[in-house]
Design an enzyme around this catalytic site. Sequence first.
Site, PDB file in Angstrom:
ATOM      1  N   ASP A  75       0.862  -1.176   0.000  1.00  0.00           N
ATOM      2  CA  ASP A  75       0.000   0.000   0.000  1.00  0.00           C
ATOM      3  C   ASP A  75       0.905   1.235   0.000  1.00  0.00           C
ATOM      4  O   ASP A  75       2.129   1.151   0.130  1.00  0.00           O
ATOM      5  CB  ASP A  75      -0.972  -0.021   1.179  1.00  0.00           C
ATOM      6  CG  ASP A  75      -2.210   0.855   0.909  1.00  0.00           C
ATOM      7  OD1 ASP A  75      -2.149   1.712   0.013  1.00  0.00           O
ATOM      8  OD2 ASP A  75      -3.227   0.695   1.607  1.00  0.00           O
TER       9      ASP A  75
HETATM   10  C1  BGC Z   1      -5.169   3.139   0.150  1.00  0.00           C
HETATM   11  C2  BGC Z   1      -5.390   2.081  -0.899  1.00  0.00           C
HETATM   12  C3  BGC Z   1      -5.321   2.671  -2.274  1.00  0.00           C
HETATM   13  C4  BGC Z   1      -3.999   3.409  -2.432  1.00  0.00           C
HETATM   14  C5  BGC Z   1      -3.796   3.991  -3.812  1.00  0.00           C
HETATM   15  C6  BGC Z   1      -3.953   3.986  -0.141  1.00  0.00           C
HETATM   16  O1  BGC Z   1      -3.888   5.059   0.710  1.00  0.00           O
HETATM   17  O2  BGC Z   1      -5.048   2.528   1.415  1.00  0.00           O
HETATM   18  O3  BGC Z   1      -6.633   1.465  -0.704  1.00  0.00           O
HETATM   19  O4  BGC Z   1      -5.454   1.660  -3.228  1.00  0.00           O
HETATM   20  O5  BGC Z   1      -3.939   4.436  -1.468  1.00  0.00           O
HETATM   21  O6  BGC Z   1      -4.663   5.019  -4.064  1.00  0.00           O
END
Ligand code: BGC
Length: 800
Positions: A319
């Site tokens: 993530d």
């Molecule tokens: C979130 C994810 C997301 C990623 C990209 C993160 O902050 O936890 O769910 O896919 O950002 O946008």
Amino acid sequence: MNDMNGVPVADERGADSRTDATEKSGLSRRQALGALASVAAAPAVAMGEAAAAPRKTAMLAGSTNKKAFIDDLIARMTVDEKVGQLRLISIGPEMPFAKIVEEIAAGRIAGSFNTVIRRDNRPLQEAAVQRSRLKIPLFFAYDVVHGHRTTFPIPLGLASSFDMKLIERMARVSAVEACNDGVDMTFAPMVDISHDPRWGRTSEGFGEDPYLVSECARAAVRGFQGTSPDQPDTIMAAVKHFALYGAVEGGRDYNTVDMSPLRMHQTYLPPYRAALEAGAGGVMVALNSINGVPATSNTWLMQDLLRKQWGFKGVTVSDHGAITELTRHGVARDNREAAKLAIKAGIDLSMADQVYLAELPGLIASGEIKMAELDACVREVLGAKYDMGLFANPFLRMGKKEDDPADVRADNRLHREPAREIARDTLVLLENRNQTLPLKKAGTIALVGPLADSGLDILGSWSAQGVATQAVTLRAGIEKAIAGKAKLLTAHGTNVLDDQKVVDYLNYLNWDKPEVIQDPRSVEAMIAEAVEVAKQADVVIAAVGELRGMSHESSSRVSIEMPGSQRALLKALKATGKPLVVVLMNGRPLAIGWEKENADALLETWYAGTEGGNAIADVLFGDHNPSAKLPISFPRSVGQIPTYYNHLRIGRPFTPGKPGNYTSQYFEEEQGALYPFGFGLSYSRFSLSGLKLSARKIARGQKLTAEATLTNEGPYEGANVVQLYVCDNYASIARPVKELKGFRKVALKPGESRVVRFEIGEDELKFVNGDLREVVENGHFTVQLGLDSREVLEQGFELA
Ligand code: BGC
């Protein structure tokens, strides 16, 4: 423009002139629609010529075998090029457009996320396939969670439909729209089970139940990936957030997860596995730690479970910034150690951080990371690109320049019809006293409340490229429904929130463009105005709940009450004596005890998306009969959390009607959920009767049938969801009081009946035992059939 993460998203630039790509490509409208036909009644979907007829690139020519192709490529890569293939970067202040182009040309980037304008992305792909030494294509990823240009209801709403074809259709249409913007991969489905509505990301998931969430996960993957993620109208699904993110302590986002292995395997892990079994090509790794070890450095999770036990063969992605965060978790001394831990755990792609770039070459040189370990990660990234069809045609989804949409936000790029049809099946009718609903399209209707005319909030938490001004608000939907037939009066009523600090917090989440604009008038003045409007009407509709930013990442609440002055508004409206229809818009279960008792009708609409206002109006005025059911329990208060229907049996259960001491209860409050899992009303009256089992005793390997008769006693045509629960009456470990094992949505005309049958065999009876092995144990079971999880018909049988 920013997305809800505060991450800059490429916005449209000047417009190219362009005719309809479908015609230009020589693709017939029918061909272009072909892929969609089974699931979406949608306008033609523009696919460029390049997309329609993939060309083999020089790279792929002569090699049709994936492994041989990748082996050959890896053999030719330098360490720096390998490290480059582990980086997923988005354009932003630290990586402006000009810089990312050069990084790509230098072979230092594998893919980009958050840019969805073909005109912007094409130069990036050109830099990769024309200027980089090995010409490895980039891939483009995006959070297509509940829609892309068209925003569909939030996942909690989608799950409420209990209709897997509907979820597949949402994902299919979203994939087609995303493909038309050159997107190759989505960070979805999000399948984190949540038992704690304080957690704002509850809105992004499919609820509390492992069986339902697993079914939703499969349906979403089928929709996104179609027959294969290498098609011009399919995208690869990266299921998230692996694992257990929905169980963050106290519902506070990013917090620790501490959980018994039994609970993991029984409840939280099945949906991820279901998505992978359905073929999801990717896995996004969670930000939380699990029993002390961050998911991002967790070799048990990433290697033993995911790779060895489950046999996953796709790509893993961290993530956002999670590798650097290993130092903050306190498991890595510095970035170097963080990179080492992450790659050893098997995090293939690092999202949005520089750690792999900065540290991996040194770690390889020192021998701390073996080349084989690096290669294993590179292999998965290249494999995913291969599986997305990008080696065959790097422009597979981007198409040709001349086919770029002149206006990326043009309304004809939306799929309004599926959006409306889907949204109206996600609305849960919680109360309907004296048949207040459906409303007549006559007389005077008052529409009040801060969410009645908000195009932004109705889009919900991960609205991707959804545009607020293209969303049909409740007000717009009602105006259209009653045009020329009834009069509509409106008043704002109150702000969603009164606390400026909270408003500031929410606005900070979207730092460059505040979302929450407060009405500066006093609460008293606004409520007084709403009351005056209500007095002039025959019925009052109040649209209340939460701003979309309140049910989002990083939006955990300490209370799940109706926020701000909205309950005061509702009380004042109630005091007018006019019938009160409360339309809830929110992304989590709310403690709505007052609304339950006082609203004449109560409709949970979640955030219903681009066509939300039309869909809600369809239901309010009876053009559509609601059939959705809650995919998550509604607690009475925050103190009752966690409240979920499939809790384990205990030694001193509370017995309804016998309050007494020394049983498990909260003594200040009624027991059990305010609204249980699986609950939802219809305008018609449905009954379920005559539960019969085909056998009272079965042997191993045998199945029995449970059947009951569903009757629509009238007066409307409608659908209801028959739910099968099973309780294992005694086993080697304590088992849930009931577990969902099947459901069937059945549409019936007034007066019509249908026998609904479920087969029950070892698949429905198996569970994970104390040794974490999946077993079926002989014994007695209770079959429970109901129209919600609380009121069920029961019959027992024995497995011997
Ligand atoms: C979130 C994810 C997301 C990623 C990209 C993160 O902050 O936890 O769910 O896919 O950002 O946008």
